[in-house]
Each structure stands twice: as structure tokens, then as C-alpha cells.
Design an enzyme around this catalytic site. Sequence first.
Site, mmCIF file in Angstrom:
data_model
loop_
_atom_site.group_PDB
_atom_site.id
_atom_site.type_symbol
_atom_site.label_atom_id
_atom_site.label_comp_id
_atom_site.label_asym_id
_atom_site.label_seq_id
_atom_site.Cartn_x
_atom_site.Cartn_y
_atom_site.Cartn_z
ATOM 1 N N ASP A 33 52.527 41.191 39.723
ATOM 2 C CA ASP A 33 51.255 41.112 39.365
ATOM 3 C C ASP A 33 51.082 40.205 38.295
ATOM 4 O O ASP A 33 51.993 40.581 37.194
ATOM 5 C CB ASP A 33 50.616 42.367 39.278
ATOM 6 C CG ASP A 33 48.937 42.477 39.270
ATOM 7 O OD1 ASP A 33 48.406 42.848 40.240
ATOM 8 O OD2 ASP A 33 48.588 41.833 38.373
ATOM 9 N N ASN A 89 43.137 48.822 47.333
ATOM 10 C CA ASN A 89 41.779 48.561 47.297
ATOM 11 C C ASN A 89 41.096 48.120 48.298
ATOM 12 O O ASN A 89 41.641 47.030 48.631
ATOM 13 C CB ASN A 89 41.432 48.134 46.002
ATOM 14 C CG ASN A 89 41.898 48.814 44.712
ATOM 15 O OD1 ASN A 89 42.026 49.922 44.764
ATOM 16 N ND2 ASN A 89 42.156 48.018 43.500
ATOM 17 N N HIS A 95 36.697 48.203 43.619
ATOM 18 C CA HIS A 95 37.681 47.693 43.008
ATOM 19 C C HIS A 95 38.595 46.664 43.194
ATOM 20 O O HIS A 95 39.630 46.169 42.689
ATOM 21 C CB HIS A 95 38.510 48.710 41.926
ATOM 22 C CG HIS A 95 38.679 48.023 40.634
ATOM 23 N ND1 HIS A 95 39.625 47.412 40.322
ATOM 24 C CD2 HIS A 95 38.165 48.494 39.383
ATOM 25 C CE1 HIS A 95 39.821 46.962 38.864
ATOM 26 N NE2 HIS A 95 38.926 47.857 38.465
ATOM 27 N N GLN A 96 38.269 46.226 44.626
ATOM 28 C CA GLN A 96 39.039 45.089 45.164
ATOM 29 C C GLN A 96 38.475 43.680 44.519
ATOM 30 O O GLN A 96 37.593 43.491 44.515
ATOM 31 C CB GLN A 96 39.051 45.078 46.673
ATOM 32 C CG GLN A 96 39.960 44.026 47.155
ATOM 33 C CD GLN A 96 39.945 43.978 48.852
ATOM 34 O OE1 GLN A 96 39.064 44.628 49.356
ATOM 35 N NE2 GLN A 96 40.992 43.311 49.376
ATOM 36 N N HIS A 102 46.451 43.946 50.218
ATOM 37 C CA HIS A 102 47.612 43.967 48.997
ATOM 38 C C HIS A 102 47.634 45.166 48.474
ATOM 39 O O HIS A 102 46.804 46.152 48.419
ATOM 40 C CB HIS A 102 47.473 43.003 47.826
ATOM 41 C CG HIS A 102 46.224 43.252 47.074
ATOM 42 N ND1 HIS A 102 44.879 42.652 47.564
ATOM 43 C CD2 HIS A 102 45.817 43.744 45.847
ATOM 44 C CE1 HIS A 102 44.038 42.820 46.458
ATOM 45 N NE2 HIS A 102 44.661 43.660 45.791
ATOM 46 N N PHE A 103 49.060 45.632 48.528
ATOM 47 C CA PHE A 103 49.408 47.066 47.886
ATOM 48 C C PHE A 103 49.885 46.781 46.508
ATOM 49 O O PHE A 103 50.744 45.950 46.379
ATOM 50 C CB PHE A 103 50.515 47.650 48.835
ATOM 51 C CG PHE A 103 49.948 47.933 50.063
ATOM 52 C CD1 PHE A 103 49.716 47.160 51.134
ATOM 53 C CD2 PHE A 103 49.906 49.417 50.425
ATOM 54 C CE1 PHE A 103 49.351 47.701 52.327
ATOM 55 C CE2 PHE A 103 49.411 49.927 51.734
ATOM 56 C CZ PHE A 103 49.138 49.143 52.652
HETATM 57 P P1 AMP Z 1 42.757 44.044 43.359
HETATM 58 O O1 AMP Z 1 41.466 44.484 42.131
HETATM 59 O O2 AMP Z 1 43.216 45.440 44.113
HETATM 60 O O3 AMP Z 1 41.886 43.056 44.172
HETATM 61 O O4 AMP Z 1 43.983 43.388 42.532
HETATM 62 C C1 AMP Z 1 43.937 42.029 42.509
HETATM 63 C C2 AMP Z 1 45.343 41.985 41.607
HETATM 64 O O5 AMP Z 1 45.648 40.580 41.897
HETATM 65 C C3 AMP Z 1 45.043 41.924 40.209
HETATM 66 O O6 AMP Z 1 45.971 43.056 39.773
HETATM 67 C C4 AMP Z 1 45.454 40.561 39.682
HETATM 68 O O7 AMP Z 1 46.042 40.880 38.379
HETATM 69 C C5 AMP Z 1 46.384 40.180 40.770
HETATM 70 N N1 AMP Z 1 46.451 38.672 40.662
HETATM 71 C C6 AMP Z 1 45.496 37.920 40.590
HETATM 72 N N2 AMP Z 1 45.982 36.727 40.676
HETATM 73 C C7 AMP Z 1 47.321 36.616 40.851
HETATM 74 C C8 AMP Z 1 48.211 35.483 40.642
HETATM 75 N N3 AMP Z 1 48.022 34.255 40.666
HETATM 76 N N4 AMP Z 1 49.533 35.912 40.681
HETATM 77 C C9 AMP Z 1 49.718 37.474 40.702
HETATM 78 N N5 AMP Z 1 48.841 38.228 40.717
HETATM 79 C C10 AMP Z 1 47.678 37.933 40.727
#
Ligand code: AMP
Length: 144
Positions: A33, A89, A95-96, A102-103
Site C-alpha cells: 500500500d 471495505n 470507507h472504500q 481489495h483486501f
Molecule cells: P480503501 O479505502 O479500502 O479503498 O483503500 C484504498 C487503498 O489503496 C489505500 O490504503 C491507498 O493508500 C491505496 N492506494 C491507492 N493508490 C495506490 C497506489 N498507486 N499504490 C498502492 N496503494 C495505493
Amino acid sequence: MNQPAPTIFDKILSGEIPSYRVYEDDHVLAFLDIGPLSSGHTLVIPKERGAFLHQLSEASSAAIGRVLPRLCRAVMKATGATAYNILQNNGTAAHQEVLHVHFHIIPRHGESGLGIGWKSSSLEAPAAQKLVSRMQQALAEEGA
Ligand code: AMP
């Protein structure tokens, strides 16, 4: 049929934008992440495009289920963490941010890791029985 909208994870999958790849097979990609809650915070995604877990094919969900414990062991070994959270999420209200399933594997290192607000209530028998019967009806309608 409506195609799910592309997200930044498509660009990670295609290699158009860089990522720290940890694991890849025919159905699954795992990478670090970019905004880690703790050292080792890893994302595990299906290659199949789709916003929500309930939309995922059995092939993709089985493939994720197969590798998730292995990836957790790798995160633990690499970071020395002995505790971790799996976060998944679904929906912006939940909070998505990235609308591709994704996990999160989020190791706990002392105070760093996932902050959780857990406002529990109580489960009353009539409501519980009603919920169970509705859920069982929904499962029966899917032939499960
Ligand atoms: P969510 O809130 O569950 O949708 O989490 C999305 C996650 O994606 C967050 O923890 C971000 O930091 C991560 N994220 C977004 N863009 C990238 C990226 N380019 N590379 C790695 N992680 C990412």
C-alpha cells in the site's frame, strides 16, 4: 451489460504505474500500500475488475482465499509482526476509496496499524431470528 469502471488498480495491474509487487498469479496480485498504516501494509486484489466483494466470481474469490493466509505469513515473517488485521471495505460509505475489490493486510506494530472504533450494541432474540430467516431465504434464492 455494464462494465465496471476502471480504477488506479487497473494501471497497477497493467504496469502503467509502478508498484512494489509482492506476489502474482493468474487471478491475484499483491503489492505494498502506498499509504501504509504500518510497515508491511499490503493490498491483495483480484485481477478481475469489480468494485465489491459480493460481485466477485467464484474463481477470483477462491484464488484470493487460497493465497491470503500465505501472504499474511509472509507479511508477519518480513516485519516481525505477531498480530494483524484484514480489512476489506465495500462502498464509499464503508470507507472504500478505490472501487476495485481489495483486501488490506495491516500488521500491528505497537500503536501503529489499523485504528478501530467498535461501537457494539446487543443482539435481541426476535431481531436475531428475523435476520437469520431473511438471510437463509436470500441464500436459498441463490441456490446456496
Ligand atoms: P480503501 O479505502 O479500502 O479503498 O483503500 C484504498 C487503498 O489503496 C489505500 O490504503 C491507498 O493508500 C491505496 N492506494 C491507492 N493508490 C495506490 C497506489 N498507486 N499504490 C498502492 N496503494 C495505493
